[in-house]
Motif scaffolding. Structure first.
Motif, PDB file in Angstrom:
ATOM      1  N   THR B  99     -12.034   2.072  -0.297  1.00  0.00           N
ATOM      2  CA  THR B  99     -11.663   1.505  -1.720  1.00  0.00           C
ATOM      3  C   THR B  99     -12.128   2.494  -2.379  1.00  0.00           C
ATOM      4  O   THR B  99     -11.471   2.059  -3.604  1.00  0.00           O
ATOM      5  N   SER B 100     -12.845   3.689  -2.263  1.00  0.00           N
ATOM      6  CA  SER B 100     -12.958   4.482  -3.161  1.00  0.00           C
ATOM      7  C   SER B 100     -11.916   5.441  -3.564  1.00  0.00           C
ATOM      8  O   SER B 100     -12.068   6.322  -4.548  1.00  0.00           O
ATOM      9  N   ALA B 101     -11.071   5.349  -2.691  1.00  0.00           N
ATOM     10  CA  ALA B 101      -9.631   6.371  -2.905  1.00  0.00           C
ATOM     11  C   ALA B 101      -9.098   5.945  -4.185  1.00  0.00           C
ATOM     12  O   ALA B 101      -9.037   4.958  -4.783  1.00  0.00           O
ATOM     13  N   ARG B 102      -8.263   7.045  -4.748  1.00  0.00           N
ATOM     14  CA  ARG B 102      -7.593   6.848  -5.755  1.00  0.00           C
ATOM     15  C   ARG B 102      -6.222   6.207  -5.768  1.00  0.00           C
ATOM     16  O   ARG B 102      -5.169   6.829  -5.794  1.00  0.00           O
ATOM     17  N   TYR B 103      -6.087   4.910  -5.495  1.00  0.00           N
ATOM     18  CA  TYR B 103      -4.922   4.285  -5.264  1.00  0.00           C
ATOM     19  C   TYR B 103      -4.275   3.945  -6.676  1.00  0.00           C
ATOM     20  O   TYR B 103      -5.079   3.984  -7.711  1.00  0.00           O
ATOM     21  N   SER B 104      -2.944   3.872  -6.783  1.00  0.00           N
ATOM     22  CA  SER B 104      -2.369   3.496  -8.073  1.00  0.00           C
ATOM     23  C   SER B 104      -2.743   2.366  -8.454  1.00  0.00           C
ATOM     24  O   SER B 104      -3.130   1.366  -7.738  1.00  0.00           O
ATOM     25  N   ARG B 105      -2.525   2.098  -9.979  1.00  0.00           N
ATOM     26  CA  ARG B 105      -2.860   0.848 -10.565  1.00  0.00           C
ATOM     27  C   ARG B 105      -1.877  -0.494  -9.503  1.00  0.00           C
ATOM     28  O   ARG B 105      -2.665  -1.460  -9.906  1.00  0.00           O
ATOM     29  N   THR B 106      -1.052  -0.219  -9.427  1.00  0.00           N
ATOM     30  CA  THR B 106      -0.084  -1.243  -8.655  1.00  0.00           C
ATOM     31  C   THR B 106      -0.403  -1.637  -7.271  1.00  0.00           C
ATOM     32  O   THR B 106       0.231  -2.676  -6.693  1.00  0.00           O
ATOM     33  N   GLN B 107      -1.258  -0.968  -6.488  1.00  0.00           N
ATOM     34  CA  GLN B 107      -1.698  -1.005  -5.144  1.00  0.00           C
ATOM     35  C   GLN B 107      -2.969  -1.656  -5.292  1.00  0.00           C
ATOM     36  O   GLN B 107      -4.084  -0.972  -5.587  1.00  0.00           O
ATOM     37  N   SER B 108      -2.990  -2.595  -4.792  1.00  0.00           N
ATOM     38  CA  SER B 108      -4.508  -3.354  -4.459  1.00  0.00           C
ATOM     39  C   SER B 108      -5.235  -2.731  -3.365  1.00  0.00           C
ATOM     40  O   SER B 108      -4.847  -2.705  -2.132  1.00  0.00           O
ATOM     41  N   GLU B 109      -6.387  -2.488  -3.724  1.00  0.00           N
ATOM     42  CA  GLU B 109      -7.549  -2.117  -2.442  1.00  0.00           C
ATOM     43  C   GLU B 109      -7.570  -3.239  -1.581  1.00  0.00           C
ATOM     44  O   GLU B 109      -8.050  -2.916  -0.502  1.00  0.00           O
ATOM     45  N   PHE B 110      -7.499  -4.351  -1.999  1.00  0.00           N
ATOM     46  CA  PHE B 110      -7.632  -5.574  -0.816  1.00  0.00           C
ATOM     47  C   PHE B 110      -6.555  -5.424   0.269  1.00  0.00           C
ATOM     48  O   PHE B 110      -6.992  -5.405   1.572  1.00  0.00           O
ATOM     49  N   ASP B 111      -5.340  -4.913  -0.303  1.00  0.00           N
ATOM     50  CA  ASP B 111      -4.343  -4.797   0.615  1.00  0.00           C
ATOM     51  C   ASP B 111      -4.279  -3.547   1.469  1.00  0.00           C
ATOM     52  O   ASP B 111      -4.272  -3.382   2.692  1.00  0.00           O
ATOM     53  N   ALA B 112      -4.582  -2.414   0.815  1.00  0.00           N
ATOM     54  CA  ALA B 112      -4.498  -1.272   1.363  1.00  0.00           C
ATOM     55  C   ALA B 112      -5.745  -0.820   2.233  1.00  0.00           C
ATOM     56  O   ALA B 112      -5.719  -0.148   3.294  1.00  0.00           O
TER      57      ALA B 112
END
Lengths: 211, 211
Positions: B99-112
């Protein structure tokens, strides 16, 4: 799973609530704070609230409650502007816990609990000779937390003395190898077993273990 | 023992210094912060800086850096005034680190990262269903730390949901039984083994083990 509401927590007996709420944040660091007053009278106090605030400058914080057993520590820090942070390891965790007793101002916890003051590089605050990771700190700022009258004491690292084999080539210090313990709640002490060091996380990339 | 001076630390390569200084405070708590924005877009971020501030009222703090990967978390907390704190356990520590990766604002870390949002008692911020200790928090105060531009985010506990067998009759929560992990440095994860719970320390009195 059981749900505890805010009102349930508020209805807990005081010490029960303290034990419960102190368990919530997760594992805590175990350190002893070494100080001296202007006459050289030493003081030593275990704390579980030392926290990383930043690497450049190297800043550490700790939470202090002015009316508790740490009051001599806080007075010494204000008077001398310096203190040491010393890791607690499995060999001396009971003696470290004993430093939380309410000793009189004229009785040093170093003597009462069997620790040896060590003065590193003419620094005015004593380190704990028995500790394998010692940090010399200068007071930087005291932030009052209005909501409950506690304070975040912020200091800047002046020096670090550490058992050399624990320092890895990339800068990571293997504090498990040092025997440093972790704390739960108000009174639980734990050794650790490494699961892994994990690589820097990136989206759409598998994590590696750092070896 | 080897002595590292302040100037030695300042001469370290940036990432080496970050790994070294992040190792100094001792073991850290491992938690994921669950938030949602006003449109219900969820966010999840691992943090190692959650700290106990007080039991009555029940206050927890955490250190946030506005320009790091936790920026979406901080924006959501400001917008919604609430968040959840969820213990990380050994079964999902790698997914939590991811979850510490730089996901975009529109991508939830819950899903990713494979976590399930769970809404407890109509609370606006999502908890992590996979976590065995979840805490609902209301924002109380944000204290700026001038020396390095970070912030201490202070919140008040609204509810706690926890695996019931871990809660002992005196209020202590056995988070080791929950499988909660501890963190070292930036990337080290550890399980724990209990040494003991120790009795309240008093001068001139032997410590007992609490059982």
């Amino acid at each position: 799973m059981k749900l505890y509401s805010k009102s349930t927590l508020e209805a807990f007996e005081k010490r029960q609530r303290a034990r419960f709420v102190n368990s919530l944040s997760g594992f805590k660091s175990a350190n002893m704070i070494g100080t001296a007053d202007p006459l050289g009278q030493t003081n030593l106090a275990i704390v579980s609230s030392v926290i990383h605030l930043g690497s450049n400058p190297a800043l550490l914080g700790m939470v202090m409650r002015p009316h508790e057993t740490s009051r001599h520590t806080l007075e010494n820090i204000h008077a001398m502007q310096c203190y040491t942070i010393n890791h607690v390891s499995r060999e001396h965790y009971k003696a470290a816990h004993q430093t939380s007793a309410r000793y009189s101002r004229t009785q040093s916890e170093f003597d009462a609990c069997g620790f040896t003051p060590e003065y590193v590089a003419d620094f005015a605050a004593p380190a704990v000779a028995e500790s394998r990771l010692q940090i010399g700190m200068h007071l930087s700022e005291v932030l009052p937390i209005k909501k409950n009258g506690t304070m975040l004491v912020i200091g800047e690292v002046q020096w670090v003395q550490v058992s050399e084999p624990a320092v890895q080539s990339d800068g990571y210090i293997d504090i498990e190898q040092l025997g440093t313990v972790a704390i739960t709640g108000l009174d639980g002490y734990h050794t650790t077993d490494r699961l892994a060091r994990l690589s820097y996380a990136k989206p759409d990339q598998e994590l590696d273990e750092v070896t």
